[in-house]
Design a protein around this motif. Structure first.
Motif, PDB file in Angstrom:
ATOM      1  N   ALA A 160       0.829  -1.210   0.000  1.00  0.00           N
ATOM      2  CA  ALA A 160       0.000   0.000   0.000  1.00  0.00           C
ATOM      3  C   ALA A 160       0.864   1.262   0.000  1.00  0.00           C
ATOM      4  O   ALA A 160       1.925   1.325   0.630  1.00  0.00           O
ATOM      5  N   ASP A 161       0.400   2.281  -0.733  1.00  0.00           N
ATOM      6  CA  ASP A 161       1.134   3.540  -0.846  1.00  0.00           C
ATOM      7  C   ASP A 161       0.871   4.482   0.319  1.00  0.00           C
ATOM      8  O   ASP A 161       1.420   5.578   0.369  1.00  0.00           O
ATOM      9  N   GLY A 162       0.020   4.071   1.245  1.00  0.00           N
ATOM     10  CA  GLY A 162      -0.268   4.926   2.382  1.00  0.00           C
ATOM     11  C   GLY A 162      -1.617   5.608   2.252  1.00  0.00           C
ATOM     12  O   GLY A 162      -2.489   5.173   1.489  1.00  0.00           O
ATOM     13  N   ALA A 163      -1.788   6.667   2.986  1.00  0.00           N
ATOM     14  CA  ALA A 163      -3.071   7.367   3.043  1.00  0.00           C
ATOM     15  C   ALA A 163      -3.288   8.235   1.804  1.00  0.00           C
ATOM     16  O   ALA A 163      -2.324   8.603   1.119  1.00  0.00           O
ATOM     17  N   PRO A 164      -4.531   8.565   1.503  1.00  0.00           N
ATOM     18  CA  PRO A 164      -4.778   9.553   0.445  1.00  0.00           C
ATOM     19  C   PRO A 164      -4.347  10.928   0.913  1.00  0.00           C
ATOM     20  O   PRO A 164      -4.249  11.195   2.115  1.00  0.00           O
ATOM     21  N   LEU A 165      -4.068  11.805  -0.035  1.00  0.00           N
ATOM     22  CA  LEU A 165      -3.732  13.183   0.317  1.00  0.00           C
ATOM     23  C   LEU A 165      -4.987  13.925   0.752  1.00  0.00           C
ATOM     24  O   LEU A 165      -6.029  13.824   0.114  1.00  0.00           O
ATOM     25  N   LEU A 166      -4.868  14.685   1.815  1.00  0.00           N
ATOM     26  CA  LEU A 166      -5.981  15.481   2.320  1.00  0.00           C
ATOM     27  C   LEU A 166      -5.674  16.969   2.206  1.00  0.00           C
ATOM     28  O   LEU A 166      -6.402  17.806   2.728  1.00  0.00           O
ATOM     29  N   THR A 167      -4.579  17.256   1.513  1.00  0.00           N
ATOM     30  CA  THR A 167      -4.136  18.630   1.282  1.00  0.00           C
ATOM     31  C   THR A 167      -3.880  18.810  -0.209  1.00  0.00           C
ATOM     32  O   THR A 167      -3.408  17.897  -0.877  1.00  0.00           O
ATOM     33  N   LEU A 297      -6.200   2.045   4.121  1.00  0.00           N
ATOM     34  CA  LEU A 297      -7.161   1.024   3.696  1.00  0.00           C
ATOM     35  C   LEU A 297      -8.230   1.642   2.802  1.00  0.00           C
ATOM     36  O   LEU A 297      -8.630   1.044   1.791  1.00  0.00           O
ATOM     37  N   LEU A 298      -8.703   2.820   3.132  1.00  0.00           N
ATOM     38  CA  LEU A 298      -9.707   3.493   2.300  1.00  0.00           C
ATOM     39  C   LEU A 298      -9.158   3.748   0.898  1.00  0.00           C
ATOM     40  O   LEU A 298      -9.864   3.602  -0.105  1.00  0.00           O
ATOM     41  N   VAL A 322     -12.549  -2.620  10.121  1.00  0.00           N
ATOM     42  CA  VAL A 322     -12.382  -3.358  11.376  1.00  0.00           C
ATOM     43  C   VAL A 322     -11.396  -4.501  11.206  1.00  0.00           C
ATOM     44  O   VAL A 322     -10.548  -4.774  12.066  1.00  0.00           O
ATOM     45  N   THR A 323     -11.463  -5.181  10.070  1.00  0.00           N
ATOM     46  CA  THR A 323     -10.642  -6.371   9.841  1.00  0.00           C
ATOM     47  C   THR A 323      -9.198  -6.041   9.495  1.00  0.00           C
ATOM     48  O   THR A 323      -8.268  -6.711   9.959  1.00  0.00           O
ATOM     49  N   PHE A 324      -8.978  -4.998   8.683  1.00  0.00           N
ATOM     50  CA  PHE A 324      -7.653  -4.797   8.100  1.00  0.00           C
ATOM     51  C   PHE A 324      -6.924  -3.521   8.516  1.00  0.00           C
ATOM     52  O   PHE A 324      -5.710  -3.440   8.352  1.00  0.00           O
TER      53      PHE A 324
END
Length: 404
Positions: A160-167, A297-298, A322-324
């Protein structure tokens, strides 16, 4: 080698010791030619081996590679007397006239000094990999037959590349520029509320190529360790990746909730740390990063949908979280080699295990409890908690914190 001689799908070798710079180069190149076949390596000896085994259309090499350096790699390539010569971009921190002259004698296609000018590199790559007026489009990879969501998420966990950008990173960088260049203090203010940017910059600052002295545990430390050029490149490079932004409304709504939770936890952590004369920025970063797994995960759920998978309802999204989510967060923090001390503070957000706790760990546990309170819940029970007793914080202080 002229662009018309290039094959329909070019093969490119990227030899770069630093993992974050290597990933950035990969993203910039794929942004120019999304269909390119890439081989990546971290040292000159492996690069020589790959060059002996494969025929390449372009080599991009770091001048300071371990083992055989970039100059030695270029020398080896030129000794083979390929015609036309193999395009070779050499990158180096050295910009003195002697270093440049030494490299120019071996006829690199380009000699670029670090930190790189990403716009200039992009133009170079376009000239080498695209014919005039040519554009290349690539379809999003589709799911293998019979692939289930659980299997997909399990396989993506370590990739996984990590979280989406929020900025909005383009806007953040633009606002951080002044007549003298990039202002790191302004950039920190612009991106400090983005978990992905915070995590990547801290991880990059702690990578082998950057690790000089003590480990980096805050965004401010990371920015000053990396410097203006590298910081700007890494921030802008994050926007080049697939699914960097969440476009699905349901997933974006979930991300907004986790972002708000991160912000509240970070702010409570910083306020408590200031009250108790502890490291405010370390506590703030721990709070900002504790939902990294949920957000990552999102992002993977969006990739699932883009590849043709289905998400029936919010319940399925909730069950996946919850699972991952916890495993995703743990895998990212380990793979990105975030400092153990920072990871311990993040872990304290969720629970306090057995043993002796640092006061900062107690602060993060209390900050998380405060952040998770609903607007109708009071702080009376928190004032009776073990964490409050160990911190020696009473009901009056917690009530004042809740009002801030």
């Amino acid at each position: 080698m002229s662009t018309v001689d290039l094959p329909a799908v070019p093969r490119v070798l990227i030899a770069e010791a630093d993992p974050w710079s290597r990933d950035l180069l990969k993203q910039v190149l794929l942004n120019v030619r999304c269909d390119a076949r890439l081989d990546l390596c971290a040292d000159g000896q492996e690069a020589l081996q790959l060059l002996a085994e494969q025929s390449y259309d372009l080599v991009i090499a770091d001048g300071e590679l371990p083992g055989v350096d970039g100059l030695g790699l270029l020398r080896s390539v030129r000794q083979r007397r390929r015609h036309p010569p193999l395009p070779f971009i050499l990158m180096s921190h050295r910009n003195d006239s002697a270093s440049v002259r030494e490299a120019v004698q071996l006829a690199p296609t380009a000699y670029l000094t670090k930190p790189l000018n990403m716009q200039g590199l992009t133009l170079r790559l376009q000239g080498l990999l695209l014919s005039a007026g040519q554009t290349v489009s690539c379809e999003v990879p589709t799911l293998a037959p019979g692939m289930t969501l659980a299997t997909f998420l399990e396989r993506r966990r370590e990739l996984a590349d990590g979280a989406p950008l929020l900025t909005d990173v383009q806007l953040a960088v633009k606002r951080s520029l002044n007549p003298n260049g990039l202002d790191l203090r302004l950039l920190e203010e612009e991106v400090r509320t983005d978990p992905q940017i915070t995590a990547v910059l801290i991880a990059a600052a702690n990578s082998a190529a950057q690790h000089l002295g003590e480990g980096v545990q805050t965004l401010s430390q990371a920015l000053h360790r990396l410097g203006t050029g590298q910081s700007m490149n890494l921030v802008l490079g994050l926007a080049l990746k697939r699914s960097a932004k969440l476009s699905d409304p349901c997933l974006a709504d979930y991300a907004e909730r986790y972002w708000e939770l991160s912000l509240h936890t970070a702010e409570y952590g910083r306020t408590l740390a200031r009250l108790l004369d502890l490291d405010q920025e370390r506590c703030y970063c721990a709070g900002m990063l504790h939902c990294l797994g949920d957000l990552a995960l999102l992002r993977c759920l969006q990739e699932w949908k883009q590849a043709g998978g289905e998400l029936d309802d919010e319940q399925e999204v909730g069950e996946a979280l919850v699972t991952f989510a916890a495993a995703y967060g743990s895998a990212l923090r380990t793979r990105w080699r975030l400092p153990l001390e920072l990871r311990e503070l993040i872990a304290a957000v969720y629970r306090l295990g057995g043993g002796v706790y640092s006061r900062e760990a107690l602060v993060m546990n209390m900050a998380a409890q405060l952040a998770r309170l609903t607007e109708h819940e009071g702080v009376e029970e928190l004032a009776k908690s073990r964490t409050a007793r160990l911190l020696k914080i009473g009901l009056p202080e917690l009530m004042r914190l809740r009002k801030t």
